[in-house]
Design an enzyme around this catalytic site. Sequence first.
Site, short mmCIF file in Angstrom:
data_model
loop_
_atom_site.label_atom_id
_atom_site.label_comp_id
_atom_site.label_asym_id
_atom_site.label_seq_id
_atom_site.Cartn_x
_atom_site.Cartn_y
_atom_site.Cartn_z
N ASP A 154 23.13 52.92 61.88
CA ASP A 154 22.85 53.46 60.56
C ASP A 154 23.89 52.85 59.60
O ASP A 154 24.82 52.15 60.01
CB ASP A 154 22.89 54.99 60.57
CG ASP A 154 22.11 55.58 59.39
OD1 ASP A 154 21.80 54.83 58.44
OD2 ASP A 154 21.82 56.78 59.40
C1 BGC Z 1 20.42 56.87 56.27
C2 BGC Z 1 19.25 56.22 56.95
C3 BGC Z 1 18.70 55.10 56.13
C4 BGC Z 1 19.81 54.12 55.82
C5 BGC Z 1 19.36 52.92 55.01
C6 BGC Z 1 21.44 55.86 55.76
O1 BGC Z 1 22.37 56.45 54.95
O2 BGC Z 1 21.04 57.77 57.15
O3 BGC Z 1 18.27 57.18 57.20
O4 BGC Z 1 17.64 54.48 56.79
O5 BGC Z 1 20.81 54.79 55.08
O6 BGC Z 1 19.06 53.24 53.72
#
Ligand code: BGC
Length: 761
Positions: A285
């Site tokens: 993530d």
């Molecule tokens: C979130 C994810 C997301 C990623 C990209 C993160 O902060 O937890 O769910 O896909 O950002 O935007």
Amino acid sequence: MHTRILSIIILFFLIASCSKPSKPTDRMTFVVDSIMNQLTLDEKIGQLNLPSSGDMITGETGSSDIAKKIEKGMVGGLFNIKSVAKIKEVQKIAVEKSRTKIPLIFGMDVIHGYESVFPIPLGLSCSWDMKLIEQSARIAAQEASADGINWTYSPMVDISRDARWGRISEGSGEDPYLGSEIASAMVRGYQGNDLTANNTIMSCVKHYALYGAAESGRDYNTVDMSKHRMYNEYLPPYKAAIDAGAGSIMASFNEIDAVPATANRWLLTDVLRNEWGFKGFVVSDYTGVSEMVNHGYGDLQYVSAKALEAGLDMDMVSEGLLTTLTKSVKEGKISEKQINEACRRILEAKYKLGLFKDPYKYCDDVRAKSEVFTAANRATARSTAAQSFVLLKNEGQILPIKKSSTIALIGPLADSKENMTGTWSVAARFAESISVRDGLQKAVGANVKILYAKGSNLDEDEAIEERATMFGKTLHRDKRSAEEMRNEAIKIAKSADVIVAAVGEAAEMSGEASSRVNIQIPEAQKDLLKALLKTGKPVVLVLFTGRPLILKWESENIPAILNVWFGGSEAGDAIADVLFGDVNPSGKLTTTFPQHVGQLPMYYAQKNTGRPLGNDKWFQKFRSNYLDVSNEPVYPFGFGLSYTNFSYGDIKLSKTEMSAEDSVSVSIDVTNNGSYEGAEVVQLYIRDLVGSVTRPVKELKGFQKINLKAGETKHVSFMILNKTLSFYRQDLTFGSEPGKFLFMIGGNSRDVKQLEFTLRP
Ligand code: BGC
């Protein structure tokens, strides 16, 4: 593919097509091997790097930091970049200017639609309609791919039983069975049956794993859970997405068994690859790799090496892998083989998407203009939204409202376009979303005027309102005093036949980093509701929310409540469809609505304890209950009303016993006793009465959404197989245990008919 490029890739393709291995997987291995043989160690590591596009905008692309990295082969993919023109320009740098000529993969959070926005996932799940859910993902994929995107960070399948956690809005609720069905429907929708087609995109299931069980509902918080609970209650939806063929998976921010998921080898390799047979790639993530430094797991070089060793293939934003792996190889801390494995998986994903054949296959200006935010897609988003709404109360059949009535539409969410799409709607066109006011006015026509007043701000506290309306989702704060705003509302309410109060949470009160401890409708709006009730006019509460709210007072005092979540770009029209009865609501809750925040985590599939309250009335000393509230929720899992009434006959079994090789049919008659045609979600629950480990008091094991004309009866049956009765036992093997079971069928998890059944040894 661009004809001027004399790239190594073309060469490989020429070779590949001359001496093509016959099996598709062999062909992929052949192509990927050929490419990898040409890459330096640094270029392989470059493939593992996934920056956010950040300031990379057309015109500046050539000189930006990221562009330089792409040119040097230090980037494998990019996300957060929108439009064919920009994506084409960036792809050109990768395939024309870099030595490797390897195309980039382009990701985005296409979570519940693209520009045609569907209800937030929690709302969508309340439709219990797998075809509809799959179709929403299909349309999202069609639009996103027409606009250059080939990879989405969806579905989010985290089970959550704690409404304080803001991200509960992004998932499908509390139940592993329903969550698994939805997870596979979403993957099918995105990926279709041919990933090389230009209108399908690769799915990235997230957040692996257990992210929804963050302690205290505080985002990113620690998770600690038994393996038994993981396997039975939290892991099934991830596995279902993998079984449906999801091409990638995202590691979660939380730790599992005291090791961050991002570097958890048990999770990313033992379970994911060895037990489940996952063949795709794992991405972290956002800054998940570097955040392990804060977790206290080591410095950047150490945590990056640990992540790679654990089975992580791509690093979102941290650049931990990019900046430290070469050093770690030199120092003998990791082997080049491990980097090869990760690089191979990224290249395989690009191969599966067909990017080596044509890096620009998603960059079609004509498609971008003609296939995004189309009238047809918006119409589907509208009808889907109506299916997600849950009618929680309708005393005296206030609903549906006659189109000829004088309506006073009141509330901070009544005239908002920006908030209709809810959280994670990054591609939405706010200005073109349909507000409740627009929707109602359109439905009644020009001759009937919808009276409108804002009535109150979202929250008296300006700072809270600011946090709740980020990313352009403003509610245009009113500078007048609460009293002035309320008086204006009361005045129009008095001259109306019915009051429609559009209140609740703003879009960004749920979603990432939007945890709350007070999960009620904000006080300012409750005061407004109280004032509106005092007018003596019937009040319909149109509730906007991204989580279960505490609706104890509302359920006792407001005659009609329609929970509309955040319905998407067409929300206002869909709300009008339901309020005026053009669509009969049929949504059913997929999370329990507690009566007090102190009951959380709360879910229907609980264990019995040694001292259950049973059917005795609360309160009982030395029983499992509270001094100050009963154990009941306000609205149970599976609950939702209709404009018509359904009744259930007696539950029937084709036989009362079976052996593990056998099957049995359990069935019931469902009758529509009212005067409207309507849909009902018939739910099957089981209870394993005695087990080698304790079992929940109820577990959903099947459901069918049926349509019934007024007066019609349908016979609904479910097939029970040994699999239906199986669970992960103490040794984590999956199987059933002979003994007695209860089979229960009903229109929600509380009101069920039941029968006993025996599984023979
Ligand atoms: C979130 C994810 C997301 C990623 C990209 C993160 O902060 O937890 O769910 O896909 O950002 O935007």
